[in-house]
Write a protein that holds these residues in place. Structure first.
Motif, short mmCIF file in Angstrom:
data_model
loop_
_atom_site.label_atom_id
_atom_site.label_comp_id
_atom_site.label_asym_id
_atom_site.label_seq_id
_atom_site.Cartn_x
_atom_site.Cartn_y
_atom_site.Cartn_z
N LEU A 233 0.76 -1.33 -0.09
CA LEU A 233 -0.13 -0.03 -0.02
C LEU A 233 0.80 1.33 -0.06
O LEU A 233 1.64 1.55 0.59
N PRO A 234 0.60 2.14 -0.84
CA PRO A 234 1.32 3.41 -0.96
C PRO A 234 1.03 4.19 0.48
O PRO A 234 -0.15 3.99 0.95
N VAL A 294 -4.41 6.82 -6.23
CA VAL A 294 -5.97 6.53 -6.59
C VAL A 294 -6.12 5.28 -7.12
O VAL A 294 -7.05 4.75 -6.85
N GLY A 295 -5.36 4.78 -8.23
CA GLY A 295 -5.51 3.45 -8.74
C GLY A 295 -5.55 2.26 -7.79
O GLY A 295 -6.51 1.47 -7.77
N ILE A 296 -4.69 2.39 -6.64
CA ILE A 296 -4.57 1.49 -5.59
C ILE A 296 -5.83 1.21 -4.84
O ILE A 296 -6.64 -0.03 -4.64
N LEU A 308 -5.76 -4.21 -6.07
CA LEU A 308 -4.56 -3.68 -5.64
C LEU A 308 -3.66 -3.49 -6.88
O LEU A 308 -2.74 -2.54 -7.04
N PHE A 309 -3.61 -4.52 -7.93
CA PHE A 309 -3.03 -4.55 -9.03
C PHE A 309 -3.74 -3.77 -10.11
O PHE A 309 -3.28 -3.16 -11.08
N TYR A 310 -5.04 -4.38 -10.12
CA TYR A 310 -5.81 -3.81 -11.43
C TYR A 310 -6.11 -2.40 -11.59
O TYR A 310 -6.17 -1.70 -12.55
N LEU A 315 -6.31 2.71 -14.79
CA LEU A 315 -5.73 4.08 -14.96
C LEU A 315 -4.56 4.35 -15.96
O LEU A 315 -4.51 5.31 -16.73
N GLY A 316 -3.74 3.60 -15.88
CA GLY A 316 -2.56 3.82 -16.72
C GLY A 316 -2.79 3.33 -18.36
O GLY A 316 -2.41 3.91 -19.23
#
Length: 345
Positions: A233-234, A294-296, A308-310, A315-316
């Motif tokens: 987690l960031p 935000v993506g995580i 957590l990965f998708y 977003l990318g």
């Protein structure tokens, strides 16, 4: 747009919606199977020419079960046992929590019951864990079906993955070079998000566990697994584990061990991220840190654990698609301008 084309697009939209509804009950397993297929695909490419694609895919699935799943189950049993040991130590007062409470009361003027706080957090955590497990898996029978779906998805993505990618490329109305850039960007993105983050989290967890063993803290396996999960987690990372542990050693009077763990955590565990991430995530996707965060967290809310990965990947991919659209749009405008400026016969 003529009526036939409009009718065809309507039928396509209806069937696509129904297909999504069919996949939604087992979306977690489908997405996880896709991630595993991506990780195992390089090995499959080397093994398939020697033994055939079918045998290669089956052998990789069996190897994954025995090499990853079974040790994971054993590790979970050890972690569960050590978690119970930690809970028992808290309940029986063997962690010198009264010393911590007195320190906080003396120097900060705050009265806190650490046992009650940890007990409430543990109870809430157990409730949230059981709720999430039942929400995701929906019981043992549903989990068994989901695992079967995961294995079938993994098998056929390994066996026929290249044909699937070729079909997507043929169906996509984009120039070949634009598709090459888009697929290369998605590959770098998935590698950076999946392989890079997981390996860095594993390294930080193991380093934290070794530090705990060196200073004599018990239940190192439990704290290692906790560190691995938090390192994914960031804005959280391994410091959430080793920093309170060093403070605990200070509070109970073991100043040498507390100082050693603090220096080790700051210089080895935390700084390892700065050196390992560029090394492991060799083809870094250069995703904006804000989008990544935000993506995580958004992905976890939307897809559960696999989010957590998708989440960052989605977003990318959106950013890559927008860039590709701008490039294709610029080419079309250039072609239109050249066509208008050229003399007509």
């Amino acid at each position: 747009m003529n009526r036939n084309r409009a009718f065809f697009l309507l039928v396509l939209a209806v069937v696509a919606t129904l297909s999504l509804l069919v996949a939604l009950p087992y979306l977690q397993y489908i997405l996880l199977g896709t991630l595993l297929a991506y990780v195992l695909h390089p090995v499959h490419l080397r093994l398939a020419p020697r033994v055939g694609p079918r045998l290669s895919a089956g052998a990789l699935i069996v190897a994954t079960v025995f090499v990853v799943l079974l040790p994971f189950v054993v590790l979970l049993s050890v972690v569960a046992g050590q978690a119970l040991t930690v809970a028992t130590a808290i309940r029986n007062g063997r962690l010198h929590l009264d010393v911590i409470e007195a320190y906080v009361q003396t120097y900060f003027g705050i009265t806190v019951d650490v046992r009650e706080l940890l007990r409430s957090l543990t109870a809430d955590g157990r409730a949230a864990l059981f709720d999430s497990v039942f929400d995701i898996f929906g019981g043992i029978s549903n989990a068994a079906i989901g695992l079967a779906v995961l294995l079938f998805v993994l098998y056929y993505l390994l066996k026929d993955g290249r044909q699937l990618v070729a079909w997507v490329r043929a169906a996509a109305p984009l120039p070949a070079d634009v598709q090459d850039d888009l697929f290369a960007h998605l590959d770098r993105l998935m590698w950076a998000v999946l392989v890079g983050n997981v390996l860095v989290a594993l390294v930080q967890g193991v380093l934290t566990g070794l530090g705990f063993v060196a200073v004599g803290l018990p239940n190192a396996v439990f704290w290692t697994v906790m560190t691995i999960g938090l390192s994914l987690l960031p804005l959280i990372g391994a410091s959430v584990v080793w920093f309170p542990a060093s403070l605990y050693l200070f509070f109970v009077g073991d100043l040498t061990a507390g100082a050693a763990l603090f220096v080790y955590g700051a210089l080895v565990v935390s700084l390892s991220d700065n050196y390992l991430r560029p090394l492991i995530g060799g083809h870094e996707a250069h995703l904006n840190p804000g989008l990544f965060i935000v993506g995580i967290f958004g992905g976890i809310g939307a897809f559960g654990f696999v989010g957590l990965f998708y989440g960052p990947i989605v977003l990318g991919a959106l950013k890559a698609l927008v860039d590709s659209y701008n490039e294709v749009g610029g080419r079309l405008e250039l072609m239109d301008s050249v066509g208008e400026s050229s003399p007509r016969e």
